[in-house]
Design an enzyme around this catalytic site. Structure first.
Site, PDB file in Angstrom:
ATOM      1  N   ALA A   1       0.818  -1.213   0.000  1.00 12.81           N
ATOM      2  CA  ALA A   1       0.000   0.000   0.000  1.00 12.81           C
ATOM      3  C   ALA A   1       0.854   1.266   0.000  1.00 12.81           C
ATOM      4  CB  ALA A   1      -0.936  -0.006   1.206  1.00 12.81           C
TER       5      ALA A   1
ATOM      6  N   GLU B   1       3.424   1.959  -1.517  1.00 13.77           N
ATOM      7  CA  GLU B   1       3.942   2.297  -2.840  1.00 13.77           C
ATOM      8  C   GLU B   1       2.880   2.853  -3.792  1.00 13.77           C
ATOM      9  OE1 GLU B   1       6.744   0.208  -0.684  1.00 13.77           O
ATOM     10  OE2 GLU B   1       4.791  -0.629  -1.204  1.00 13.77           O
TER      11      GLU B   1
ATOM     12  N   VAL C   1      -5.016  -2.901   4.207  1.00 14.24           N
ATOM     13  CA  VAL C   1      -4.131  -2.895   5.363  1.00 14.24           C
ATOM     14  C   VAL C   1      -4.968  -3.364   6.549  1.00 14.24           C
ATOM     15  CG1 VAL C   1      -2.582  -1.532   6.812  1.00 14.24           C
ATOM     16  CG2 VAL C   1      -2.849  -0.939   4.393  1.00 14.24           C
ATOM     17  N   ILE C   2      -4.499  -4.421   7.202  1.00 16.19           N
ATOM     18  CA  ILE C   2      -5.211  -4.979   8.351  1.00 16.19           C
ATOM     19  C   ILE C   2      -4.378  -4.694   9.604  1.00 16.19           C
ATOM     20  CG2 ILE C   2      -6.073  -7.098   9.431  1.00 16.19           C
ATOM     21  CD1 ILE C   2      -6.515  -8.201   6.561  1.00 16.19           C
TER      22      ILE C   2
ATOM     23  N   GLU D   1      -0.090  -5.922  15.347  1.00 19.73           N
ATOM     24  CA  GLU D   1       0.295  -5.715  16.738  1.00 19.73           C
ATOM     25  C   GLU D   1       1.113  -4.450  16.967  1.00 19.73           C
ATOM     26  OE1 GLU D   1       2.382  -9.275  17.707  1.00 19.73           O
ATOM     27  OE2 GLU D   1       0.595 -10.519  17.580  1.00 19.73           O
ATOM     28  N   THR D   2       1.515  -3.772  15.893  1.00 22.96           N
ATOM     29  CA  THR D   2       2.374  -2.590  16.038  1.00 22.96           C
ATOM     30  C   THR D   2       1.706  -1.364  15.432  1.00 22.96           C
ATOM     31  OG1 THR D   2       3.502  -2.849  13.909  1.00 22.96           O
ATOM     32  CG2 THR D   2       4.379  -4.122  15.765  1.00 22.96           C
TER      33      THR D   2
ATOM     34  N   HIS E   1       2.591   0.115  12.850  1.00 21.44           N
ATOM     35  CA  HIS E   1       2.806   0.117  11.402  1.00 21.44           C
ATOM     36  C   HIS E   1       1.507   0.399  10.641  1.00 21.44           C
ATOM     37  CE1 HIS E   1       3.454  -1.895   7.431  1.00 21.44           C
ATOM     38  NE2 HIS E   1       4.566  -1.200   7.525  1.00 21.44           N
TER      39      HIS E   1
ATOM     40  N   ARG F   1     -15.938  -6.024   2.989  1.00 23.52           N
ATOM     41  CA  ARG F   1     -15.822  -4.743   2.293  1.00 23.52           C
ATOM     42  C   ARG F   1     -15.318  -4.906   0.864  1.00 23.52           C
ATOM     43  NH1 ARG F   1     -16.120  -4.118   7.310  1.00 23.52           N
ATOM     44  NH2 ARG F   1     -16.756  -2.202   8.330  1.00 23.52           N
TER      45      ARG F   1
END
Length: 154
Positions: free
Chosen positions: A47, A49, A77-78, A81-82, A84, A123
């Site tokens: 994503a 890029e 984008v899912i 844990e961070t 990011h 979605r």
């Protein structure tokens, strides 16, 4: 769609979550074809890029390369844990919006940002929320608006 030539749209696809993103693409392509639009697809690593690839295509168009009437960023984008997730979602959205406003180009935002895979699948699916189709509607609507203003209509 407005008068004139059929719009030509570049789909910039980040296929990290392949099955989910292919559903987004199915909905997007169906919507483009229903409206008589033509399209080309390029895949990028992720994503992050997507905006860079659109900027490269815009630059190529200003130098006599292939011109597109609009751009569609498709990906997913899912949350993990961070942090990011937050960085990627925010920066991609910001870059695409900045590009749309500063470079005056129609951009459809088809980047799913979800908490889990189940949300993303619903979605993305053309049988579900069909967010690929929704992003195409937004992009084609902005192409029509740009053409309207270029023609001097109010």
């Amino acid at each position: 769609m407005s008068e004139g030539a059929a719009p030509h749209v570049l789909l910039v696809v980040a296929p990290y979550y392949t099955e989910i993103v292919e559903d987004l693409c199915r909905g997007a392509v169906a919507a483009l074809e229903e409206q008589g639009a033509t399209w080309e697809r390029i895949d990028v690593a992720g994503a992050f890029e997507i905006p860079g690839a659109i900027a490269l295509a815009l630059d190529a168009g200003t130098r006599g390369g292939r011109r597109f009437d609009g751009y569609l960023g498709l990906g997913c984008v899912i949350r993990g844990e961070t942090s990011h997730y937050d960085l990627i979602c925010n920066e991609v959205a910001r870059a695409l919006q900045t590009m749309a406003v500063e470079r005056l180009v129609p951009v459809g935002f088809g980047l799913l940002t979800t908490e889990n895979g189940a949300q993303a699948r619903v979605r993305a699916s053309p049988e579900g929320k069909d967010k690929g189709r929704e992003a195409v509607r937004a992009c084609l609507g902005m192409i029509a608006l740009k053409r309207r203003f270029a023609a001097g209509a109010s």
